[in-house]
Design an enzyme around this catalytic site. Sequence first.
Site, mmCIF file in Angstrom:
data_model
loop_
_atom_site.group_PDB
_atom_site.id
_atom_site.type_symbol
_atom_site.label_atom_id
_atom_site.label_comp_id
_atom_site.label_asym_id
_atom_site.label_seq_id
_atom_site.Cartn_x
_atom_site.Cartn_y
_atom_site.Cartn_z
ATOM 1 N N TYR A 161 -22.372 14.962 2.148
ATOM 2 C CA TYR A 161 -23.619 14.668 1.419
ATOM 3 C C TYR A 161 -23.402 14.783 -0.082
ATOM 4 O O TYR A 161 -23.778 13.889 -0.856
ATOM 5 C CB TYR A 161 -24.717 15.642 1.876
ATOM 6 C CG TYR A 161 -25.954 15.644 0.992
ATOM 7 C CD1 TYR A 161 -26.927 14.658 1.125
ATOM 8 C CD2 TYR A 161 -26.146 16.637 0.029
ATOM 9 C CE1 TYR A 161 -28.063 14.656 0.318
ATOM 10 C CE2 TYR A 161 -27.272 16.646 -0.778
ATOM 11 C CZ TYR A 161 -28.227 15.649 -0.640
ATOM 12 O OH TYR A 161 -29.340 15.649 -1.448
ATOM 13 N N SER A 200 -28.452 15.690 -6.960
ATOM 14 C CA SER A 200 -28.651 16.980 -6.293
ATOM 15 C C SER A 200 -27.755 18.077 -6.858
ATOM 16 O O SER A 200 -26.591 17.843 -7.195
ATOM 17 C CB SER A 200 -28.341 16.800 -4.806
ATOM 18 O OG SER A 200 -28.202 18.043 -4.180
ATOM 19 N N GLU A 228 -26.396 20.088 -5.110
ATOM 20 C CA GLU A 228 -25.256 20.215 -4.185
ATOM 21 C C GLU A 228 -23.985 19.653 -4.809
ATOM 22 O O GLU A 228 -22.874 20.011 -4.398
ATOM 23 C CB GLU A 228 -25.561 19.481 -2.875
ATOM 24 C CG GLU A 228 -26.572 20.179 -1.987
ATOM 25 C CD GLU A 228 -26.046 21.463 -1.362
ATOM 26 O OE1 GLU A 228 -24.871 21.511 -0.977
ATOM 27 O OE2 GLU A 228 -26.835 22.420 -1.262
HETATM 28 P P1 NDP Z 1 -36.419 13.533 2.773
HETATM 29 O O1 NDP Z 1 -35.298 13.731 3.711
HETATM 30 O O2 NDP Z 1 -37.728 14.224 3.049
HETATM 31 O O3 NDP Z 1 -36.748 11.950 2.677
HETATM 32 C C1 NDP Z 1 -35.742 10.999 2.747
HETATM 33 C C2 NDP Z 1 -36.380 9.627 2.770
HETATM 34 O O4 NDP Z 1 -35.367 8.627 2.825
HETATM 35 C C3 NDP Z 1 -37.307 9.368 3.969
HETATM 36 O O5 NDP Z 1 -38.449 8.686 3.521
HETATM 37 C C4 NDP Z 1 -36.471 8.457 4.841
HETATM 38 O O6 NDP Z 1 -37.207 7.622 5.691
HETATM 39 C C5 NDP Z 1 -35.760 7.647 3.784
HETATM 40 N N1 NDP Z 1 -34.586 6.918 4.265
HETATM 41 C C6 NDP Z 1 -33.495 7.421 4.894
HETATM 42 N N2 NDP Z 1 -32.621 6.446 5.151
HETATM 43 C C7 NDP Z 1 -33.156 5.290 4.680
HETATM 44 C C8 NDP Z 1 -32.723 3.948 4.644
HETATM 45 N N3 NDP Z 1 -31.545 3.575 5.165
HETATM 46 N N4 NDP Z 1 -33.522 3.020 4.062
HETATM 47 C C9 NDP Z 1 -34.720 3.370 3.544
HETATM 48 N N5 NDP Z 1 -35.191 4.639 3.563
HETATM 49 C C10 NDP Z 1 -34.408 5.587 4.115
HETATM 50 O O7 NDP Z 1 -35.911 13.904 1.312
HETATM 51 P P2 NDP Z 1 -36.689 14.664 0.103
HETATM 52 O O8 NDP Z 1 -37.975 14.019 -0.125
HETATM 53 O O9 NDP Z 1 -36.604 16.126 0.309
HETATM 54 O O10 NDP Z 1 -35.701 14.353 -1.100
HETATM 55 C C11 NDP Z 1 -35.812 13.124 -1.832
HETATM 56 C C12 NDP Z 1 -34.462 12.772 -2.417
HETATM 57 O O11 NDP Z 1 -34.049 13.813 -3.313
HETATM 58 C C13 NDP Z 1 -33.345 12.629 -1.404
HETATM 59 O O12 NDP Z 1 -32.468 11.615 -1.858
HETATM 60 C C14 NDP Z 1 -32.647 13.975 -1.434
HETATM 61 O O13 NDP Z 1 -31.308 13.876 -1.020
HETATM 62 C C15 NDP Z 1 -32.773 14.311 -2.914
HETATM 63 N N6 NDP Z 1 -32.778 15.712 -3.228
HETATM 64 C C16 NDP Z 1 -33.656 16.549 -2.610
HETATM 65 C C17 NDP Z 1 -33.690 17.887 -2.918
HETATM 66 C C18 NDP Z 1 -34.664 18.802 -2.257
HETATM 67 O O14 NDP Z 1 -34.515 20.023 -2.427
HETATM 68 N N7 NDP Z 1 -35.668 18.304 -1.561
HETATM 69 C C19 NDP Z 1 -32.767 18.465 -3.927
HETATM 70 C C20 NDP Z 1 -31.949 17.464 -4.608
HETATM 71 C C21 NDP Z 1 -31.950 16.157 -4.240
HETATM 72 P P3 NDP Z 1 -37.651 8.060 7.200
HETATM 73 O O15 NDP Z 1 -38.972 8.779 7.041
HETATM 74 O O16 NDP Z 1 -37.755 6.768 7.886
HETATM 75 O O17 NDP Z 1 -36.577 8.971 7.745
HETATM 76 P P1 GDP Z 2 -29.182 22.710 1.225
HETATM 77 O O1 GDP Z 2 -29.029 23.629 0.068
HETATM 78 O O2 GDP Z 2 -29.541 21.318 0.836
HETATM 79 O O3 GDP Z 2 -28.030 22.738 2.165
HETATM 80 O O4 GDP Z 2 -30.521 23.226 1.981
HETATM 81 P P2 GDP Z 2 -30.735 23.995 3.369
HETATM 82 O O5 GDP Z 2 -32.136 24.486 3.343
HETATM 83 O O6 GDP Z 2 -30.333 23.143 4.531
HETATM 84 O O7 GDP Z 2 -29.712 25.230 3.321
HETATM 85 C C1 GDP Z 2 -29.785 26.192 2.304
HETATM 86 C C2 GDP Z 2 -28.859 27.349 2.669
HETATM 87 O O8 GDP Z 2 -29.388 28.068 3.789
HETATM 88 C C3 GDP Z 2 -27.433 26.931 3.065
HETATM 89 O O9 GDP Z 2 -26.515 27.761 2.402
HETATM 90 C C4 GDP Z 2 -27.398 27.167 4.561
HETATM 91 O O10 GDP Z 2 -26.101 27.516 5.057
HETATM 92 C C5 GDP Z 2 -28.332 28.362 4.671
HETATM 93 N N1 GDP Z 2 -28.863 28.551 6.039
HETATM 94 C C6 GDP Z 2 -28.814 29.703 6.766
HETATM 95 N N2 GDP Z 2 -29.339 29.514 7.969
HETATM 96 C C7 GDP Z 2 -29.756 28.220 8.028
HETATM 97 C C8 GDP Z 2 -30.381 27.438 9.051
HETATM 98 O O11 GDP Z 2 -30.669 27.895 10.157
HETATM 99 N N3 GDP Z 2 -30.678 26.137 8.734
HETATM 100 C C9 GDP Z 2 -30.382 25.594 7.501
HETATM 101 N N4 GDP Z 2 -30.723 24.328 7.237
HETATM 102 N N5 GDP Z 2 -29.759 26.309 6.534
HETATM 103 C C10 GDP Z 2 -29.448 27.604 6.795
#
Ligand code: NDP
Ligand code: GDP
Length: 325
Positions: free
Chosen positions: A151, A127, A129
């Site tokens: 995270y 990520s 992040e």
């Molecule tokens: P989501 O939060 O939408 O999905 C997370 C998934 O992980 C869900 O299917 C969840 O299952 C599963 N999960 C959580 N805990 C466990 C566990 N203990 N065992 C098995 N499965 C588990 O994430 P995204 O699809 O948005 O992102 C995919 C990956 O990419 C993540 O690792 C995220 O941190 C990373 N990432 C995402 C970014 C983004 O902008 N979307 C940016 C950079 C990295 P359940 O449905 O049961 O909760």
């Molecule tokens: P992140 O980049 O993975 O933390 O994705 P988020 O979508 O959770 O947050 C992106 C940015 O939006 C961060 O800087 C947050 O502080 C900002 N933000 C502002 N208001 C909100 C809110 O109400 N919810 C979330 N999730 N983020 C917020």
Amino acid sequence: MNTAFITGITGQDGAYLAKFLLEKNYRVIGMIRRSASSDVIGERLRWLGVLDHVELVDGNLTDLSSLIRLLGQYKPDEVYNFAAQSFVATSWQQPLVTGTVTGMGAANMLEALRIAHPVGRFYQASSSEMFGKIQAAAQSETTPFYPRSPYAAAKLYAHWMTVNYRESFGLYASSGILFNHESPLRGIEFVTRRITDGVARIKLGLADHLTLGNLGARRDWGHARDYVKAMWLMLQQDVPDDYVIATGHDATVQEFCNLAFGHVGLDASAYIRVDSARLRPAEVDVLRGDPAKANNALHWHAETPLPALVAEMVEADLVRHGRAR
Ligand code: NDP
Ligand code: GDP
């Protein structure tokens, strides 16, 4: 027929990648954790029309034995590790769960692969992040990391374990350092979905305001549909490597709001309330990626401009709430 194994298949990226791979004629195995809500857990896969075409199997990232058993049984050509506690704000509320799943979970996957199926190709969902308090205006594969949340610290551990298992054991393990990517299937707690959901509810008369935190934060937002293609391309290369995936452009939360409210003909300033309770203990003020390596080596480019992404998300939330009325 190639076989792919996806952890986190019920999440945003899992659903889009499953669809992408099915269109490439892969056999797609998705690992799901046991849930009391199993009837709704496949909602994103259903939304994309692929729920009936994937094979869902029971496992958990924190249970190494389940991972060893599954990888040994299915012997997938490609393994995509998406499962994580993926929400930054929650990582301060549950730092140990975040470390266990997001950090140690990746180590479990690498160990399972090493033990049960070392020839499988591995993708780790790293990520942006990890850059946190940024050390360069545009972050690339060589920019130093500075995590700002539990995270991000957990993801950093997972990232270095991926690099280390590649270097130590010769695993084909690649890490995609992805900047924020969104879609109509983004989790409702993330700011983009919170905004588009709020805009839809206001437009339909179901709400009269939207509460947010830091409106000045800047992110490099792309579309998940574009980004899963980059992940797959990474695993088609001759040698494993790490890649930044981003659009190269950033915008503020306020600017995202302006686009979303503007899409339905409303003025954002009339509806947004800021609540300091939504501010984070440590903020990541700005993220903007430099995707030059992916552009050149993978011939990958982000395809969806921010206004188009916002419009698609708002339209999807209007449909959701319109149906619910
Ligand atoms: P989501 O939060 O939408 O999905 C997370 C998934 O992980 C869900 O299917 C969840 O299952 C599963 N999960 C959580 N805990 C466990 C566990 N203990 N065992 C098995 N499965 C588990 O994430 P995204 O699809 O948005 O992102 C995919 C990956 O990419 C993540 O690792 C995220 O941190 C990373 N990432 C995402 C970014 C983004 O902008 N979307 C940016 C950079 C990295 P359940 O449905 O049961 O909760
Ligand atoms: P992140 O980049 O993975 O933390 O994705 P988020 O979508 O959770 O947050 C992106 C940015 O939006 C961060 O800087 C947050 O502080 C900002 N933000 C502002 N208001 C909100 C809110 O109400 N919810 C979330 N999730 N983020 C917020």
